[in-house]
Motif scaffolding. Structure first.
Motif, mmCIF file in Angstrom:
data_model
loop_
_atom_site.group_PDB
_atom_site.id
_atom_site.type_symbol
_atom_site.label_atom_id
_atom_site.label_comp_id
_atom_site.label_asym_id
_atom_site.label_seq_id
_atom_site.Cartn_x
_atom_site.Cartn_y
_atom_site.Cartn_z
ATOM 1 N N ILE A 85 10.074 -16.006 14.173
ATOM 2 C CA ILE A 85 10.852 -17.196 13.863
ATOM 3 C C ILE A 85 12.052 -16.746 13.028
ATOM 4 C CG2 ILE A 85 10.921 -19.386 12.605
ATOM 5 C CD1 ILE A 85 7.944 -19.724 13.164
ATOM 6 N N THR A 86 13.244 -17.001 13.515
ATOM 7 C CA THR A 86 14.438 -16.704 12.731
ATOM 8 C C THR A 86 14.940 -18.017 12.153
ATOM 9 O OG1 THR A 86 15.779 -16.857 14.738
ATOM 10 C CG2 THR A 86 15.081 -14.669 14.048
ATOM 11 N N ALA A 87 14.766 -18.168 10.866
ATOM 12 C CA ALA A 87 15.136 -19.408 10.192
ATOM 13 C C ALA A 87 15.943 -19.090 8.940
ATOM 14 C CB ALA A 87 13.883 -20.208 9.825
ATOM 15 N N VAL A 88 16.835 -19.990 8.617
ATOM 16 C CA VAL A 88 17.688 -19.824 7.433
ATOM 17 C C VAL A 88 17.496 -21.027 6.520
ATOM 18 C CG1 VAL A 88 20.051 -19.580 6.587
ATOM 19 C CG2 VAL A 88 19.378 -18.486 8.742
ATOM 20 N N ARG A 89 17.251 -20.766 5.271
ATOM 21 C CA ARG A 89 17.130 -21.833 4.265
ATOM 22 C C ARG A 89 18.533 -22.268 3.866
ATOM 23 N NH1 ARG A 89 17.166 -21.881 -1.392
ATOM 24 N NH2 ARG A 89 15.727 -23.340 -2.423
ATOM 25 N N LYS A 90 18.894 -23.503 4.204
ATOM 26 C CA LYS A 90 20.225 -24.012 3.904
ATOM 27 C C LYS A 90 20.305 -24.643 2.519
ATOM 28 C CE LYS A 90 22.834 -23.766 6.815
ATOM 29 N NZ LYS A 90 23.685 -22.637 7.293
ATOM 30 N N ALA A 91 19.176 -25.148 2.054
ATOM 31 C CA ALA A 91 19.051 -25.789 0.739
ATOM 32 C C ALA A 91 17.550 -25.912 0.471
ATOM 33 C CB ALA A 91 19.725 -27.160 0.742
ATOM 34 N N PRO A 92 17.145 -26.251 -0.757
ATOM 35 C CA PRO A 92 15.715 -26.427 -1.014
ATOM 36 C C PRO A 92 15.076 -27.430 -0.054
ATOM 37 C CG PRO A 92 16.916 -26.370 -3.073
ATOM 38 C CD PRO A 92 17.944 -26.399 -1.982
ATOM 39 N N GLY A 93 14.058 -26.984 0.689
ATOM 40 C CA GLY A 93 13.374 -27.856 1.627
ATOM 41 C C GLY A 93 14.124 -28.134 2.908
ATOM 42 N N ASN A 149 16.716 -20.072 17.228
ATOM 43 C CA ASN A 149 16.004 -19.329 18.252
ATOM 44 C C ASN A 149 14.628 -19.948 18.484
ATOM 45 O OD1 ASN A 149 17.724 -16.917 19.012
ATOM 46 N ND2 ASN A 149 17.671 -16.672 16.786
ATOM 47 N N PRO A 150 13.980 -19.666 19.632
ATOM 48 C CA PRO A 150 12.635 -20.202 19.891
ATOM 49 C C PRO A 150 11.629 -19.723 18.850
ATOM 50 C CG PRO A 150 13.616 -19.318 21.902
ATOM 51 C CD PRO A 150 14.507 -18.902 20.782
ATOM 52 N N GLY A 187 4.411 -27.688 18.415
ATOM 53 C CA GLY A 187 5.658 -27.332 19.069
ATOM 54 C C GLY A 187 6.096 -25.903 18.850
ATOM 55 N N ILE A 188 5.165 -25.058 18.415
ATOM 56 C CA ILE A 188 5.447 -23.631 18.230
ATOM 57 C C ILE A 188 4.633 -22.865 19.268
ATOM 58 C CG2 ILE A 188 5.206 -21.658 16.667
ATOM 59 C CD1 ILE A 188 5.464 -23.657 14.342
ATOM 60 N N GLU A 189 5.278 -22.046 20.076
ATOM 61 C CA GLU A 189 4.519 -21.248 21.028
ATOM 62 C C GLU A 189 3.513 -20.397 20.266
ATOM 63 O OE1 GLU A 189 4.978 -17.817 24.490
ATOM 64 O OE2 GLU A 189 6.788 -18.636 23.543
ATOM 65 N N ALA A 190 2.240 -20.499 20.636
ATOM 66 C CA ALA A 190 1.177 -19.804 19.897
ATOM 67 C C ALA A 190 0.295 -19.046 20.868
ATOM 68 C CB ALA A 190 0.348 -20.801 19.096
ATOM 69 N N ARG A 191 0.042 -17.789 20.564
ATOM 70 C CA ARG A 191 -0.799 -16.937 21.403
ATOM 71 C C ARG A 191 -1.930 -16.356 20.559
ATOM 72 N NH1 ARG A 191 4.173 -13.270 23.762
ATOM 73 N NH2 ARG A 191 5.485 -14.998 24.536
ATOM 74 N N ALA A 192 -3.107 -16.241 21.168
ATOM 75 C CA ALA A 192 -4.235 -15.572 20.539
ATOM 76 C C ALA A 192 -4.313 -14.153 21.079
ATOM 77 C CB ALA A 192 -5.534 -16.324 20.821
ATOM 78 N N SER A 193 -4.413 -13.183 20.187
ATOM 79 C CA SER A 193 -4.431 -11.779 20.585
ATOM 80 C C SER A 193 -5.794 -11.156 20.293
ATOM 81 C CB SER A 193 -3.348 -11.006 19.817
ATOM 82 O OG SER A 193 -3.452 -9.614 20.063
ATOM 83 N N ASP A 194 -6.229 -10.294 21.213
ATOM 84 C CA ASP A 194 -7.456 -9.543 20.964
ATOM 85 C C ASP A 194 -7.161 -8.177 20.350
ATOM 86 O OD1 ASP A 194 -6.359 -8.215 23.095
ATOM 87 O OD2 ASP A 194 -8.113 -8.353 24.402
ATOM 88 N N ASN A 195 -5.906 -7.965 19.959
ATOM 89 C CA ASN A 195 -5.533 -6.765 19.194
ATOM 90 C C ASN A 195 -4.281 -7.076 18.399
ATOM 91 O OD1 ASN A 195 -4.657 -4.264 18.200
ATOM 92 N ND2 ASN A 195 -5.660 -3.166 19.874
ATOM 93 N N ILE A 196 -4.476 -7.700 17.250
ATOM 94 C CA ILE A 196 -3.350 -8.150 16.450
ATOM 95 C C ILE A 196 -2.524 -6.978 15.926
ATOM 96 C CG2 ILE A 196 -4.649 -8.255 14.280
ATOM 97 C CD1 ILE A 196 -1.893 -10.720 15.517
ATOM 98 N N ARG A 197 -3.135 -5.797 15.825
ATOM 99 C CA ARG A 197 -2.397 -4.642 15.320
ATOM 100 C C ARG A 197 -1.306 -4.190 16.287
ATOM 101 N NH1 ARG A 197 -7.215 -5.041 13.284
ATOM 102 N NH2 ARG A 197 -7.661 -4.398 11.133
ATOM 103 N N ASP A 198 -1.538 -4.322 17.585
ATOM 104 C CA ASP A 198 -0.457 -4.043 18.537
ATOM 105 C C ASP A 198 0.739 -4.947 18.265
ATOM 106 O OD1 ASP A 198 -2.068 -2.183 19.776
ATOM 107 O OD2 ASP A 198 -2.334 -3.313 21.628
ATOM 108 N N GLN A 199 0.470 -6.212 18.022
ATOM 109 C CA GLN A 199 1.545 -7.177 17.762
ATOM 110 C C GLN A 199 2.239 -6.888 16.437
ATOM 111 O OE1 GLN A 199 2.161 -9.007 20.302
ATOM 112 N NE2 GLN A 199 0.266 -8.459 21.366
ATOM 113 N N ILE A 200 1.467 -6.455 15.455
ATOM 114 C CA ILE A 200 2.050 -6.096 14.160
ATOM 115 C C ILE A 200 3.058 -4.968 14.325
ATOM 116 C CG2 ILE A 200 1.511 -4.958 11.955
ATOM 117 C CD1 ILE A 200 -1.067 -6.686 11.924
ATOM 118 N N TRP A 201 2.710 -3.963 15.133
ATOM 119 C CA TRP A 201 3.624 -2.847 15.340
ATOM 120 C C TRP A 201 4.881 -3.279 16.089
ATOM 121 C CZ3 TRP A 201 4.139 1.486 12.876
ATOM 122 C CH2 TRP A 201 3.041 2.037 12.224
#
Length: 332
Positions: free
Chosen positions: A151-159, A165-166, A193-207
């Motif tokens: 998630i690429t997000a920018v804080r424009k002000a508090p809250g 981007n998706p 509304g956030i694309e969410a995937r379950a992984s059976d090897n989260i370490r691959d995704q971390i890398w």
């Protein structure tokens, strides 16, 4: 863990935390937010506001600076930068019960990387991110689900947050099991509304995320370049490719599988557009940088398997210099 009436808390109300809070609250979930200062005041007064690809989302949340006041939670997304991680993990202790799920939404190598799985380095403590073992003591492994967030997000002000981007969140048990609770949380996030995937090897995704972060974040501090420039400029892209190759070597030595080719990786990075990395944003604001988890922990993992990473090491040294220089200027 209860699905109906689930008690959900976002601990940390920066750009990513507010994005999750806004999406979850707008989907009908009751969301608690652990925040402080101006952000707390804004959330209590105006709620959370997100402007993303699907439009504007404003939602009320229950915000507090007291974990005791929020009470026990069933699901806690810890959305903070690595330098503040230990402090917020101490703060959330009153919110934990036996079945609480804690999802650290943090960049870089997680402190639990060698927990939950067998192997040569089983239960090895990563000094760069958990030097005294405090994080492991505060959050036992049974509470944890790993997460990789694109998630690429920018804080424009508090809250107030903007994202162009998706949204994508990949979740996985740290023992690589596809559990019932993992699927429930994946469904919860997807329904927001956030694309969410379950992984059976989260370490691959971390890398995968480490590769993206380490090829862009430190270099952005040194050059002040955007993602588009980092991955496409003729002066920078050869350097990026060298870092990419070094990270991929370390990942492979630790058994990770990275499922993209270098050219596609560079094109995807450039395609993110004229976006400043979160580390560059932190540097410009004089905030602490996530160098321990994104950079120095990877060097530590490289040393465990006898790899040097010379280009990465040099860029990190330059970034450390820039960070120290900014701290000195801020203190003067």
């Amino acid at each position: 863990m209860k699905e109906i009436g689930m008690r959900i808390c976002i601990a940390g109300a920066g750009a990513i935390g507010c994005t999750l809070a806004a999406r979850l609250a707008a989907s009908g979930q009751s969301v608690n937010v652990l925040a402080r200062g101006e952000t707390l005041n804004s959330l209590q007064r105006d709620g959370v506001y997100l402007n993303d690809l699907e439009g504007e989302h404003r939602a009320a949340v229950n915000a507090s600076d007291s974990a005791e006041a929020l009470g026990p939670q069933d699901l806690i997304f810890v959305c903070t930068k690595e330098p503040a991680l230990a402090a917020i993990m101490r703060q959330i202790q009153p919110m934990l019960h036996e079945d609480t799920v804690v999802i650290p939404v943090v960049n870089g190598v997680p402190w639990w990387y060698f927990q939950g799985v067998d192997g040569r380095f089983a239960d090895h403590r990563i000094q760069a991110v958990d030097p005294d073992g405090e994080l492991s003591r505060l959050i036992p492994a049974r509470h944890l689900i790993g997460a990789v967030v694109f998630i690429t997000a920018v804080r424009k002000a508090p809250g107030v947050v903007e994202s162009t981007n998706p949204h994508l969140m990949i979740l996985g048990e740290i023992d690589h099991q596809l559990s019932e609770r993992l699927e429930r949380i994946r469904s919860l996030v997807e329904n927001a509304g956030i694309e969410a995937r379950a992984s059976d090897n989260i370490r691959d995704q971390i890398w995968t995320k480490i590769t993206a972060n380490l090829t862009s974040n430190p270099l952005s501090v040194v050059t002040e370049a955007t993602l588009e420039q980092i991955y496409s400029d003729d002066h920078l892209s050869p350097l990026v490719r060298q870092i990419f190759d070094e990270v991929i070597q370390v990942a492979a030595a630790h058994g990770a599988r990275i499922r993209f080719d270098p050219q596609t990786f560079m094109e995807l990075g450039a395609g993110m557009g004229a976006v400043k990395t979160s580390m560059l944003q932190d540097h410009e604001q004089g905030s602490p940088l996530e160098l321990a988890a994104i950079g120095h922990a990877v060097l530590e993992l490289a040393e465990l398997v006898g790899l040097q990473m010379p280009t990465t090491r040099h860029v990190l040294a330059l970034t450390d210099f820039m960070a120290n220089k900014r701290r000195s200027e801020k203190a003067a």
